[in-house]
Design a protein around this motif. Structure first.
Motif, PDB file in Angstrom:
ATOM      1  N   TRP A 174      52.965  27.911  64.969  1.00  0.00           N
ATOM      2  CA  TRP A 174      51.924  28.935  64.842  1.00  0.00           C
ATOM      3  C   TRP A 174      50.792  28.397  63.971  1.00  0.00           C
ATOM      4  O   TRP A 174      51.017  27.896  62.876  1.00  0.00           O
ATOM      5  CB  TRP A 174      52.500  30.205  64.230  1.00  0.00           C
ATOM      6  CG  TRP A 174      53.383  30.956  65.170  1.00  0.00           C
ATOM      7  CD1 TRP A 174      54.745  31.000  65.172  1.00  0.00           C
ATOM      8  CD2 TRP A 174      52.965  31.773  66.269  1.00  0.00           C
ATOM      9  NE1 TRP A 174      55.209  31.784  66.201  1.00  0.00           N
ATOM     10  CE2 TRP A 174      54.136  32.271  66.893  1.00  0.00           C
ATOM     11  CE3 TRP A 174      51.720  32.125  66.800  1.00  0.00           C
ATOM     12  CZ2 TRP A 174      54.100  33.109  68.005  1.00  0.00           C
ATOM     13  CZ3 TRP A 174      51.681  32.951  67.915  1.00  0.00           C
ATOM     14  CH2 TRP A 174      52.848  33.436  68.508  1.00  0.00           C
ATOM     15  N   TRP A 211      46.488  34.106  65.454  1.00  0.00           N
ATOM     16  CA  TRP A 211      47.519  33.065  65.421  1.00  0.00           C
ATOM     17  C   TRP A 211      47.874  32.638  66.841  1.00  0.00           C
ATOM     18  O   TRP A 211      48.079  33.468  67.710  1.00  0.00           O
ATOM     19  CB  TRP A 211      48.765  33.590  64.711  1.00  0.00           C
ATOM     20  CG  TRP A 211      48.577  33.733  63.232  1.00  0.00           C
ATOM     21  CD1 TRP A 211      48.008  34.782  62.579  1.00  0.00           C
ATOM     22  CD2 TRP A 211      48.942  32.791  62.225  1.00  0.00           C
ATOM     23  NE1 TRP A 211      47.993  34.560  61.225  1.00  0.00           N
ATOM     24  CE2 TRP A 211      48.569  33.344  60.973  1.00  0.00           C
ATOM     25  CE3 TRP A 211      49.554  31.540  62.243  1.00  0.00           C
ATOM     26  CZ2 TRP A 211      48.783  32.677  59.771  1.00  0.00           C
ATOM     27  CZ3 TRP A 211      49.776  30.882  61.054  1.00  0.00           C
ATOM     28  CH2 TRP A 211      49.383  31.457  59.825  1.00  0.00           C
ATOM     29  N   LEU A 265      50.308  29.705  69.172  1.00  0.00           N
ATOM     30  CA  LEU A 265      51.285  28.609  69.217  1.00  0.00           C
ATOM     31  C   LEU A 265      50.565  27.392  69.783  1.00  0.00           C
ATOM     32  O   LEU A 265      50.066  27.434  70.912  1.00  0.00           O
ATOM     33  CB  LEU A 265      52.457  28.970  70.121  1.00  0.00           C
ATOM     34  CG  LEU A 265      53.648  29.687  69.480  1.00  0.00           C
ATOM     35  CD1 LEU A 265      54.686  30.006  70.540  1.00  0.00           C
ATOM     36  CD2 LEU A 265      54.267  28.875  68.351  1.00  0.00           C
ATOM     37  N   GLU A 280      54.928  36.469  58.847  1.00  0.00           N
ATOM     38  CA  GLU A 280      55.863  36.318  59.976  1.00  0.00           C
ATOM     39  C   GLU A 280      55.663  34.977  60.668  1.00  0.00           C
ATOM     40  O   GLU A 280      56.621  34.299  61.035  1.00  0.00           O
ATOM     41  CB  GLU A 280      55.644  37.435  60.999  1.00  0.00           C
ATOM     42  CG  GLU A 280      56.439  38.690  60.730  1.00  0.00           C
ATOM     43  CD  GLU A 280      56.094  39.784  61.745  1.00  0.00           C
ATOM     44  OE1 GLU A 280      55.795  39.444  62.909  1.00  0.00           O
ATOM     45  OE2 GLU A 280      56.123  40.967  61.364  1.00  0.00           O
ATOM     46  N   ARG A 281      54.386  34.609  60.864  1.00  0.00           N
ATOM     47  CA  ARG A 281      54.074  33.350  61.570  1.00  0.00           C
ATOM     48  C   ARG A 281      54.522  32.132  60.749  1.00  0.00           C
ATOM     49  O   ARG A 281      55.093  31.189  61.294  1.00  0.00           O
ATOM     50  CB  ARG A 281      52.567  33.256  61.864  1.00  0.00           C
ATOM     51  CG  ARG A 281      52.031  34.337  62.798  1.00  0.00           C
ATOM     52  CD  ARG A 281      52.795  34.382  64.106  1.00  0.00           C
ATOM     53  NE  ARG A 281      52.184  35.237  65.093  1.00  0.00           N
ATOM     54  CZ  ARG A 281      52.829  36.076  65.881  1.00  0.00           C
ATOM     55  NH1 ARG A 281      54.158  36.175  65.769  1.00  0.00           N
ATOM     56  NH2 ARG A 281      52.212  36.817  66.776  1.00  0.00           N
ATOM     57  N   LYS A 320      56.851  32.137  58.454  1.00  0.00           N
ATOM     58  CA  LYS A 320      58.324  32.158  58.460  1.00  0.00           C
ATOM     59  C   LYS A 320      58.879  31.598  59.770  1.00  0.00           C
ATOM     60  O   LYS A 320      59.878  30.882  59.779  1.00  0.00           O
ATOM     61  CB  LYS A 320      58.838  33.589  58.255  1.00  0.00           C
ATOM     62  CG  LYS A 320      58.955  33.999  56.795  1.00  0.00           C
ATOM     63  CD  LYS A 320      59.568  35.383  56.697  1.00  0.00           C
ATOM     64  CE  LYS A 320      59.774  35.791  55.242  1.00  0.00           C
ATOM     65  NZ  LYS A 320      60.198  37.195  55.119  1.00  0.00           N
ATOM     66  N   ALA A 321      58.215  31.928  60.890  1.00  0.00           N
ATOM     67  CA  ALA A 321      58.671  31.427  62.195  1.00  0.00           C
ATOM     68  C   ALA A 321      58.588  29.902  62.238  1.00  0.00           C
ATOM     69  O   ALA A 321      59.484  29.238  62.770  1.00  0.00           O
ATOM     70  CB  ALA A 321      57.836  32.041  63.318  1.00  0.00           C
ATOM     71  N   ASN A 322      57.518  29.334  61.669  1.00  0.00           N
ATOM     72  CA  ASN A 322      57.394  27.873  61.604  1.00  0.00           C
ATOM     73  C   ASN A 322      58.510  27.272  60.744  1.00  0.00           C
ATOM     74  O   ASN A 322      59.113  26.258  61.104  1.00  0.00           O
ATOM     75  CB  ASN A 322      56.027  27.465  61.030  1.00  0.00           C
ATOM     76  CG  ASN A 322      54.888  27.705  62.013  1.00  0.00           C
ATOM     77  OD1 ASN A 322      55.102  27.902  63.199  1.00  0.00           O
ATOM     78  ND2 ASN A 322      53.673  27.701  61.507  1.00  0.00           N
ATOM     79  N   GLN A 346      61.414  28.608  60.136  1.00  0.00           N
ATOM     80  CA  GLN A 346      62.688  28.773  60.848  1.00  0.00           C
ATOM     81  C   GLN A 346      62.884  27.671  61.896  1.00  0.00           C
ATOM     82  O   GLN A 346      63.991  27.179  62.101  1.00  0.00           O
ATOM     83  CB  GLN A 346      62.762  30.161  61.502  1.00  0.00           C
ATOM     84  CG  GLN A 346      63.103  31.249  60.492  1.00  0.00           C
ATOM     85  CD  GLN A 346      62.800  32.657  61.000  1.00  0.00           C
ATOM     86  OE1 GLN A 346      62.177  32.842  62.047  1.00  0.00           O
ATOM     87  NE2 GLN A 346      63.222  33.658  60.232  1.00  0.00           N
ATOM     88  N   LYS A 347      61.786  27.277  62.552  1.00  0.00           N
ATOM     89  CA  LYS A 347      61.877  26.203  63.545  1.00  0.00           C
ATOM     90  C   LYS A 347      62.281  24.890  62.868  1.00  0.00           C
ATOM     91  O   LYS A 347      63.122  24.147  63.380  1.00  0.00           O
ATOM     92  CB  LYS A 347      60.535  26.045  64.269  1.00  0.00           C
ATOM     93  CG  LYS A 347      60.593  25.073  65.427  1.00  0.00           C
ATOM     94  CD  LYS A 347      59.345  25.128  66.286  1.00  0.00           C
ATOM     95  CE  LYS A 347      59.471  26.187  67.348  1.00  0.00           C
ATOM     96  NZ  LYS A 347      58.457  26.084  68.404  1.00  0.00           N
TER      97      LYS A 347
END
Length: 200
Positions: free
Chosen positions: A91, A103, A105, A153-154, A156-158, A160-161
């Motif tokens: 993101w 944002w 991807l 959130e974005r 955190k998503a990065n 998490q990946k």
């Protein structure tokens, strides 16, 4: 200030015949970009990274990891280093005309550096048999942004990946050690916790 982020991996052994199978197993865990799903670049260096490549080719993300490993295997030697580049989707914020942040991807490059045990003064001891260069740590911190709920959130998503990729390597690649580190040697985990605690 942004730092480069790396993951160093060590294996119980890294003999010549094991180098490419182990590299293949790491690449197998990597979540390649949906729009750039293959390997974009491969280079083989002899003796040290300072030497000009013995072999290099750009593939425009059309070559599979298996094909890239096959090509690299043609230049197999314990005093060689191998650079393989792929992309993954993270993101990324884009500033609109107003103050709003959109944002998206978008594909970001990741380099896989494979160090033969006799390569570059045994650089593997410090940097790992395989060293993964994620580029700048910005996608995992975005210290320049005021984090609102969506931005958090974005980011955190990065993160998490990154964590999921690291855990997949631990689970499937029979490593003996790993280290996530940055140029400044600051602890990324501490930086992340401090960053996310600032969110209202």
């Amino acid at each position: 200030m942004a730092d480069r982020l790396y993951l160093s991996l060590w294996f119980p052994s890294f003999e010549e015949a094991e180098m490419m199978p182990r590299a293949r197993s790491v690449l197998k865990q990597f979540p390649f970009s949906a729009s750039r799903p293959g390997i974009g670049y491969l280079a083989v260096h002899g003796i040290s990274w300072n030497e000009p490549p013995l072999f290099e080719e750009a593939f425009d993300s059309r070559v599979t990891p298996e094909q890239a490993i096959e090509i690299a295997s043609e230049h197999l030697h314990s005093d060689h280093g191998y650079e393989i580049e792929g992309m993954w989707d993270l993101w990324t914020p884009e500033m609109g005309g107003g103050l709003d942040t959109t944002w998206r991807l978008s594909p970001q490059p990741v380099k896989f550096l494979i160090h033969g045990t006799d390569f570059d003064d045994e650089i593997f001891q410090q940097h790992g048999h395989i060293e993964i260069d994620f580029g700048l740590d910005t996608p995992f911190l975005h210290e320049e942004l005021e984090l609102d709920e969506l931005s958090e959130e974005r980011v955190k998503a990065n993160v998490q990946k990154l964590v999921a990729f690291t855990l997949a390597i631990e689970k499937h690649c029979a490593i003996s050690g790993r280290l996530l580190w940055s140029d400044s040697e600051e602890n990324l985990v501490q930086k992340l916790i401090a960053r996310l605690q600032k969110v209202n």
